[in-house]
Design a protein around this motif. Structure first.
Motif, short mmCIF file in Angstrom:
data_model
loop_
_atom_site.label_atom_id
_atom_site.label_comp_id
_atom_site.label_asym_id
_atom_site.label_seq_id
_atom_site.Cartn_x
_atom_site.Cartn_y
_atom_site.Cartn_z
N GLU A 229 0.83 -1.20 0.00
CA GLU A 229 0.00 0.00 0.00
C GLU A 229 0.87 1.25 0.00
O GLU A 229 1.78 1.40 0.80
N GLY A 230 0.58 2.14 -0.96
CA GLY A 230 1.28 3.42 -1.01
C GLY A 230 2.59 3.41 -1.77
O GLY A 230 3.25 4.46 -1.87
N ASP A 250 -2.79 4.57 -9.28
CA ASP A 250 -3.29 5.94 -9.25
C ASP A 250 -2.19 6.85 -9.77
O ASP A 250 -1.06 6.80 -9.28
N SER A 256 1.09 5.90 -7.90
CA SER A 256 1.23 5.06 -6.71
C SER A 256 0.37 3.82 -6.84
O SER A 256 -0.46 3.69 -7.74
N HIS A 258 -2.18 1.06 -4.74
CA HIS A 258 -3.05 0.84 -3.58
C HIS A 258 -3.46 -0.62 -3.54
O HIS A 258 -3.79 -1.21 -4.58
N LEU A 260 -6.01 -3.39 -1.90
CA LEU A 260 -7.34 -3.44 -1.32
C LEU A 260 -7.72 -4.88 -0.96
O LEU A 260 -7.31 -5.83 -1.63
#
Length: 353
Positions: A229-230, A250, A256, A258, A260
């Protein structure tokens, strides 16, 4: 005619259960069982099965050694049973390197229950690997097929001179069965100065993707890691979607990743469709999707969104696929800009974008 299967495992219980499950399908027939790798080699020669299911840890000869010897003598599709541990992942990846086509988790509880889902999955896997490319998995050297590109209707034509894809900022590669070996071939030869971020979506359990990322990192000139994440999408870095989760990209703030939690209604975790859909939304014409070997049609709907957003899509050609399912789905949907042999993917990436 039913597909002939040889079951190899040192556990008598597991052999019996797997045999019962396979024989319950009218399209499959167990023609022999073996307790170790040496017996498997001998029975492969005498019984000539269409598919072999293979355990790893066995007396006399382990499964990986047996797979190598089988591929050197009488190549046949091999489906490995694997434990869902980090070490089990490493062993399974070794087996895939040796020539095994695919793997299934070795879950004694599920096999003991003999549930409908296990029966269906095992039957589907056996029939899929039976259709796989023995030439690819036996490491046979084949001349590279003529490269082709797709017309808008999805029909193929001689490629001829290519126009470079300018402005690409992200590459998303999606694959399933046959993917580990295909990806290793690509990243062994992709130049270390390749300056675009790459996201890989490979259908794998949660315990496998970190081991696979580690393996790719060790053989590649690029930096490969399991995505977190990130993570910032950096040039020359490769991000492997974690098993059991979903990955989206994104473009804001430099780009970046992400990670989920996945909806249980989504069949694939990670899903190529979801990753490509996010690339379509945030990168559009600046994204390239590459669909490699694999069962099913994951990636088709994401590819549709990517093309609608002005993005670009390549598919692996049938001749070099282990399973021509996912690439066929996007080709038949008329979504592909170019059909590429596996031998040509790294060259195309390094020279065309």
């Amino acid at each position: 005619m039913a597909l002939k299967v040889l079951v190899v495992d040192d556990s008598g219980f597991f052999r019996r259960r797997v045999t019962d499950i396979i024989n319950a399908d009218a399209n499959l027939e167990v023609i022999g069982v073996a307790e170790n790798g040496l017996q498997a080699i001998e029975l492969n020669e005498s019984l000539k099965p269409d598919v072999i299911t293979m355990d790893y840890e066995m007396p006399v000869m382990d499964g990986i050694t047996a797979v190598r010897k089988i591929m050197a003598s009488r190549p046949v599709p091999v489906l490995m049973f694997s434990s869902l541990t980090f070490e089990g992942a490493r062993v399974t990846l070794d087996a895939l390197d040796a020539g095994a086509v695919d793997f299934l988790p070795k879950n004694f509880d599920a096999i003991a229950r003999n549930s409908a889902s296990i029966r269906k999955l095992l039957a589907e896997k056996i029939q899929a690997v039976a259709r796989g490319s023995l030439k690819a998995n036996a490491k046979a050297v084949q001349p590279a097929p003529t490269r082709v590109t797709q017309t808008p209707s999805g029909s193929s034509a001689d490629e001829g001179p290519r126009e470079k894809l300018r402005g690409i900022e992200l590459v998303v590669i999606g694959t399933s069965t046959g993917g580990p070996a295909a990806l290793q071939k690509i990243f062994k030869t992709l130049p270390s100065n390749f300056n675009k971020p790459i996201v890989i979506v490979q259908h794998m359990p949660a315990s496998f993707t970190s081991a696979f990322a580690e393996r790719l990192n060790n053989l590649s000139g690029l930096t490969v890691k399991e995505a977190q994440e990130g993570d910032v999408l950096r040039p020359g870095h490769v991000y492997v979607a974690p098993g059991g989760k979903q990955l989206i990209v994104d473009r804001r703030q430099g780009g970046s990743v992400h990670i989920l939690d996945s909806d249980e209604r989504v069949s694939y975790r990670p899903s190529v469709d979801i990753a490509l859909a996010s690339a379509a939304k945030h990168y559009g014409s600046k994204a390239l999707g590459v669909v490699l070997t694999g069962m099913g049609a994951d990636g088709r709907e994401g590819a549709r969104l990517l093309k609608q957003a002005g993005g670009h899509l390549w598919a692996q050609d049938e001749a070099s696929c282990v399973i021509y399912g996912m690439p066929m789905a996007v080709v038949n949907a008329g979504l592909v800009d170019s059909v590429v042999s596996l031998d040509q993917v790294s060259e195309r990436l390094s020279k065309d974008i």
